[in-house]
Scaffold this motif. Sequence first.
Motif, short mmCIF file in Angstrom:
data_model
loop_
_atom_site.label_atom_id
_atom_site.label_comp_id
_atom_site.label_asym_id
_atom_site.label_seq_id
_atom_site.Cartn_x
_atom_site.Cartn_y
_atom_site.Cartn_z
N ASP A 99 0.86 -1.18 0.00
CA ASP A 99 0.00 0.00 0.00
C ASP A 99 0.90 1.23 0.00
O ASP A 99 1.76 1.39 0.87
N ALA A 100 0.70 2.12 -0.96
CA ALA A 100 1.60 3.27 -1.11
C ALA A 100 1.63 4.16 0.12
O ALA A 100 2.66 4.76 0.43
N GLU A 101 0.52 4.27 0.82
CA GLU A 101 0.45 5.17 1.97
C GLU A 101 0.79 4.50 3.29
O GLU A 101 1.23 5.17 4.22
N ARG A 102 0.63 3.18 3.39
CA ARG A 102 0.77 2.52 4.68
C ARG A 102 2.01 1.63 4.77
O ARG A 102 2.58 1.48 5.85
N THR A 103 2.43 1.02 3.68
CA THR A 103 3.52 0.05 3.74
C THR A 103 4.86 0.75 3.89
O THR A 103 5.27 1.54 3.03
N GLY A 104 5.56 0.45 4.98
CA GLY A 104 6.86 1.05 5.23
C GLY A 104 7.99 0.21 4.65
O GLY A 104 8.01 -1.02 4.80
N ALA A 283 16.09 3.31 9.06
CA ALA A 283 15.25 4.37 8.51
C ALA A 283 14.13 3.78 7.66
O ALA A 283 14.37 2.93 6.82
N VAL A 284 12.90 4.25 7.90
CA VAL A 284 11.71 3.69 7.24
C VAL A 284 10.86 4.81 6.68
O VAL A 284 10.71 5.87 7.31
N SER A 285 10.27 4.58 5.49
CA SER A 285 9.30 5.53 4.93
C SER A 285 8.37 4.78 3.98
O SER A 285 8.59 3.60 3.66
N THR A 286 7.34 5.47 3.54
CA THR A 286 6.39 4.93 2.56
C THR A 286 6.51 5.70 1.25
O THR A 286 7.09 6.79 1.20
N ALA A 287 5.92 5.13 0.21
CA ALA A 287 5.92 5.83 -1.08
C ALA A 287 5.19 7.16 -0.98
O ALA A 287 5.61 8.17 -1.55
N GLY A 288 4.08 7.19 -0.24
CA GLY A 288 3.33 8.43 -0.09
C GLY A 288 4.13 9.50 0.63
O GLY A 288 4.16 10.67 0.21
#
Length: 664
Positions: A99-104, A283-288
Amino acid sequence: MRTKPMRALATITVTATALFTVTATTLFAGAAPALAGTAPALAGAAAPVDLESLVDTAVAGHLRNDRIPGAAVTVVHGGKTVLAKGYGVADVRTRTPVDAERTGFFLGSLAKLFTAQAASRLVTEGRIDPRADVNDHLREVVVPDTHPGRPVTLDHLLTHTAGFDSDLVGRNETAPEDVGPLAESLTSRRPPRVRAPGETAAYDNYAYALAGQLVADASGQDFPAYVDTHILRPLGMTRSTFAQPQPERIAAHLARGYRPDGSSGWAEARGQYGAWSAAGPGAVSTAGDMGRWLVDQLTADSAANRLMRRVHHRQDPRLPGIGYGYEEWRRGGRTGWFKDGDIPGFHSSLLLLPEQELGIFVVFNGDGTDGRAGWDGRQLIDHVVDALAPTAADATPDTAPGAAADTAPGTAPGPAPAAYAGSYRSARVSRTSLMAVEGLVGAVSVEEDGADGLRTTGLSLDPDRHEQRWTALGGGLFRERGGSGATLAFTSDGLLVSSATPTTAYEKLSWRQSPALHLALLGSGLAVSALGALGFPAAAAARRLRGRPPHPRAARAARAAAAVTGLLAVAFTGALAAVVADGNAMMESVPLGSPLLSVVTGLGTALVVASPVVVAGAVAAWQRGWWTRTGRALFTLTALASVSTAGMLLAYHLVAEPFARLAG
């Protein structure tokens, strides 16, 4: 940035590929929706581009062909996100779709961009002097005065020119709870300074970790808290963090990283955590969220953003340089800023094209067959750029502005191409740690190719292009044949610089430093020693069968020592082969410091210790007349082989740490 695999994985069979295709088709069905399906063509494009369809097709091919479970892609243009989409699965066991907004996703070295941004903010606020000795700002860590009068500065840290050696062995952890304090790790695991600062670009993870500590000491906040307070939260990046462990709302949606396992499966990769979070681990981020960050980089005309996207070091004035965190990117007349990141199981790439108001972020949660995921990210970015910002008809190669005019054929001939032939080693290859073995197998070979050209091997980032050919432009500058626009430059101080990797130069080696010579010495030494494991016991058995009296006890002990050395050589070769057989697995085992690596260095130490015993036996054999002349000659050959092996093991630090320190 990752190192190239030492050995390719086995070729996937047609049957396995077909089975995987069916599986991948099922996975793609769960892809998260895009924010926007079509983006208008940018300046120079001939017609509108169906961006979503273009990316869908490209990503599906990468996941299917290279056996990667999932991916996420973000494209921003004109101050907004025009595409943010997930593909495949975040977890192969639960089949949870990306999920672009939720998956880290773990960012790896893309974290360095946030470190550079944090440091740049403090510079523009006057709280850090980028050209002052870092010891003026550090409180808990001290950088040794190895080069008097040449202190390390923040500018050096952020441009990979600080001069620290590279050592990542055992730096990462499998669980966030095991991560220790940054300052403690920077002190206890500090690599030596092996070159004066400001001279040579050599990609440097320790330098960025130290920059993170500098941010903490100058701001009064620990590094993850500073990034969260001053960068992530103001941009609404609520699913991003540098904290280890992560907040539950983020940890619950983390993607898992994988490497291909067998003909159709995956093995979960470990080792994404570590104290050096400012350099990448944890370090973690999402596509969104990355879309929000890209928009800010392209639209916010802040002093910190401008400072990041300015060349602060250029190894050769004609080639792309290094900003703070970024590498300068030039291709087909377009200019931008690039960064990629690699950590076990995760590979990401990011590009900014400010003139086109275009930003692209790509991340995979799999290493891919033969470690191809990193290259897949670069290819996807190039594909999107070519579609949305086509190359101008009169485009120049990826040299610095004005370089082409200064180096046109015939204007500055310089030495003949043959003068640059030889072996070159990446400046980031360790001089003092087990990672020195990378220099044994990862050297660049440069050969003359006709009257005005060169041929290189081992330099290409493309796993399918081992060899490249170059045409001379004059003055030590060469352009790759085939229309890629890539360039090479040879500097007056003997460095090779590639436009593809401005953050690492290559140093020319003397014949004594030749990796080919060293491989021959190590290989032949191990082979001859291994033969002794069979030959000497067989000779003793044959003597007994013939009823001849045994040799003196000391002679038998010497041969027994040689036989044991041979068995150690066989065991060492097998253990080393197990480590390097799978480049993806090796990328995990090195930062984790796996037990198998300890076995390799333990066996290497035993071989070094055994070598003087075998040499002493050879000397005694000639002094005391043991065996026949032929027997003594063969034993002497075995002794020389053990010396050759021991010398190479020490040179490349394939021994336990105390011996490695002695060798250093």
